[in-house]
Scaffold this active site. Structure first.
Site, PDB file in Angstrom:
ATOM      1  N   GLU A 192       0.736  -1.216   0.055  1.00 37.54           N
ATOM      2  CA  GLU A 192      -0.038   0.124   0.055  1.00 37.54           C
ATOM      3  C   GLU A 192       0.964   1.074  -0.048  1.00 37.54           C
ATOM      4  OE1 GLU A 192      -2.427   1.489  -0.655  1.00 37.54           O
ATOM      5  OE2 GLU A 192      -4.070   1.640   0.924  1.00 37.54           O
ATOM      6  N   ASP A 231      -3.636   6.081   6.084  1.00 36.31           N
ATOM      7  CA  ASP A 231      -4.281   7.304   6.533  1.00 36.31           C
ATOM      8  C   ASP A 231      -5.284   7.024   7.761  1.00 36.31           C
ATOM      9  OD1 ASP A 231      -4.909  10.246   6.959  1.00 36.31           O
ATOM     10  OD2 ASP A 231      -6.239  10.126   5.131  1.00 36.31           O
TER      11      ASP A 231
HETATM   12  P1  IMP Z   1      -6.999   5.188   4.762  1.00 32.71           P
HETATM   13  O1  IMP Z   1      -8.190   4.138   4.096  1.00 32.71           O
HETATM   14  O2  IMP Z   1      -7.805   6.547   5.118  1.00 32.71           O
HETATM   15  O3  IMP Z   1      -5.995   4.778   5.109  1.00 32.71           O
HETATM   16  O4  IMP Z   1      -6.523   5.665   3.015  1.00 32.71           O
HETATM   17  C1  IMP Z   1      -5.762   5.159   2.252  1.00 32.71           C
HETATM   18  C2  IMP Z   1      -5.873   5.631   0.912  1.00 32.71           C
HETATM   19  O5  IMP Z   1      -6.029   6.939   0.695  1.00 32.71           O
HETATM   20  C3  IMP Z   1      -4.293   5.260   0.231  1.00 32.71           C
HETATM   21  O6  IMP Z   1      -4.636   4.214  -0.309  1.00 32.71           O
HETATM   22  C4  IMP Z   1      -4.398   6.667  -0.633  1.00 32.71           C
HETATM   23  O7  IMP Z   1      -4.938   6.250  -2.031  1.00 32.71           O
HETATM   24  C5  IMP Z   1      -5.196   7.771  -0.160  1.00 32.71           C
HETATM   25  N1  IMP Z   1      -4.294   8.936   0.516  1.00 32.71           N
HETATM   26  C6  IMP Z   1      -4.374   8.723   2.100  1.00 32.71           C
HETATM   27  N2  IMP Z   1      -3.645   9.842   2.297  1.00 32.71           N
HETATM   28  C7  IMP Z   1      -3.162  10.192   1.380  1.00 32.71           C
HETATM   29  C8  IMP Z   1      -2.301  11.551   0.714  1.00 32.71           C
HETATM   30  O8  IMP Z   1      -1.894  12.350   1.693  1.00 32.71           O
HETATM   31  N3  IMP Z   1      -2.123  11.716  -0.393  1.00 32.71           N
HETATM   32  C9  IMP Z   1      -2.785  11.174  -1.600  1.00 32.71           C
HETATM   33  N4  IMP Z   1      -3.474   9.972  -1.201  1.00 32.71           N
HETATM   34  C10 IMP Z   1      -3.772   9.643  -0.007  1.00 32.71           C
END
Ligand code: IMP
Ligand code: MG
Length: 184
Positions: A109, A113
């Site tokens: 991955e 976030d």
């Molecule tokens: P999560 O499910 O909130 O952990 O988000 C993960 C996904 O969100 C990652 O695979 C990214 O595609 C996108 N993402 C999270 N943070 C960023 C960032 O700072 N820039 C660009 N994409 C992000």
């Protein structure tokens, strides 16, 4: 720090606030991660599953740093749309077609976030009876309320900014940048 002319050519004139990880720093750390993965799996079948599209550059560099047999597959999920924060709505657009039973699986991955995407995928893949399931993330913002316990290989502890480049996009732009920058 002002954005260099070379970077402005790559971004179509959009200045970046700062370059957080330059290309050489990323390459060095990804090479180390490949060595960590090589050591962690002395035997058995190893399958890396890249989460598209964000992991595409990381995956391509990571497999080349792994010095043992390894297979590659991909899954496509969509969680952000054109927003800068996670919608919480993780959609599976393309699933792995390889039989995971008995294999060591490493989910690859770009960034963690909220952790929602990986928690959803780990639950899904865990049902397919892999020998083991681990996560390799290039970046971890360390703000996930419930970080997945399978998180085993992390490239960098990233600042809680919105980052682009080396696979990371904003509304599909900037994935091609060879470095990782703060967009704001
Ligand atoms: P999560 O499910 O909130 O952990 O988000 C993960 C996904 O969100 C990652 O695979 C990214 O595609 C996108 N993402 C999270 N943070 C960023 C960032 O700072 N820039 C660009 N994409 C992000
Ligand atoms: Mg994305």
């Amino acid at each position: 720090m002002s954005t260099s002319p070379e970077t402005l050519r790559r971004t179509g004139g959009k200045p970046m606030k700062a370059i957080i990880y330059d290309a050489a720093t990323i390459q060095q750390r990804v090479t180390e991660m490949g060595q960590e993965i090589t050591k962690a799996y002395p035997e058995g079948d190893l399958l890396l599953i890249g989460i598209l599209k964000g992991s595409v550059l990381f995956m391509a560099d990571l497999v080349r740093a792994i010095e043992r047999p390894v297979q590659m597959d991909f899954m496509v999920v969509s969680s952000y749309g054109a927003e800068k924060s996670s919608s919480g709505n993780v959609r599976l657009l393309y699933d792995s077609s390889i039989d995971l039973a008995g294999k060591h699986i490493v989910l690859v991955e770009d960034i963690i976030d909220s952790g929602r995407t990986l928690n959803r995928l780990v639950a899904l893949l865990g049902e397919r009876k892999p020998a083991s399931l681990a996560i390799a993330a290039l970046l971890d913002k360390r703000i996930a309320p419930e970080p997945p316990k399978e998180l085993r290989f992390v490239g960098f502890h990233a600042p809680p900014a919105f980052l682009v480049g080396y696979g990371l996009d904003f509304a599909e732009a900037y994935r091609h940048l060879p470095f990782i920058a703060d967009l704001e």
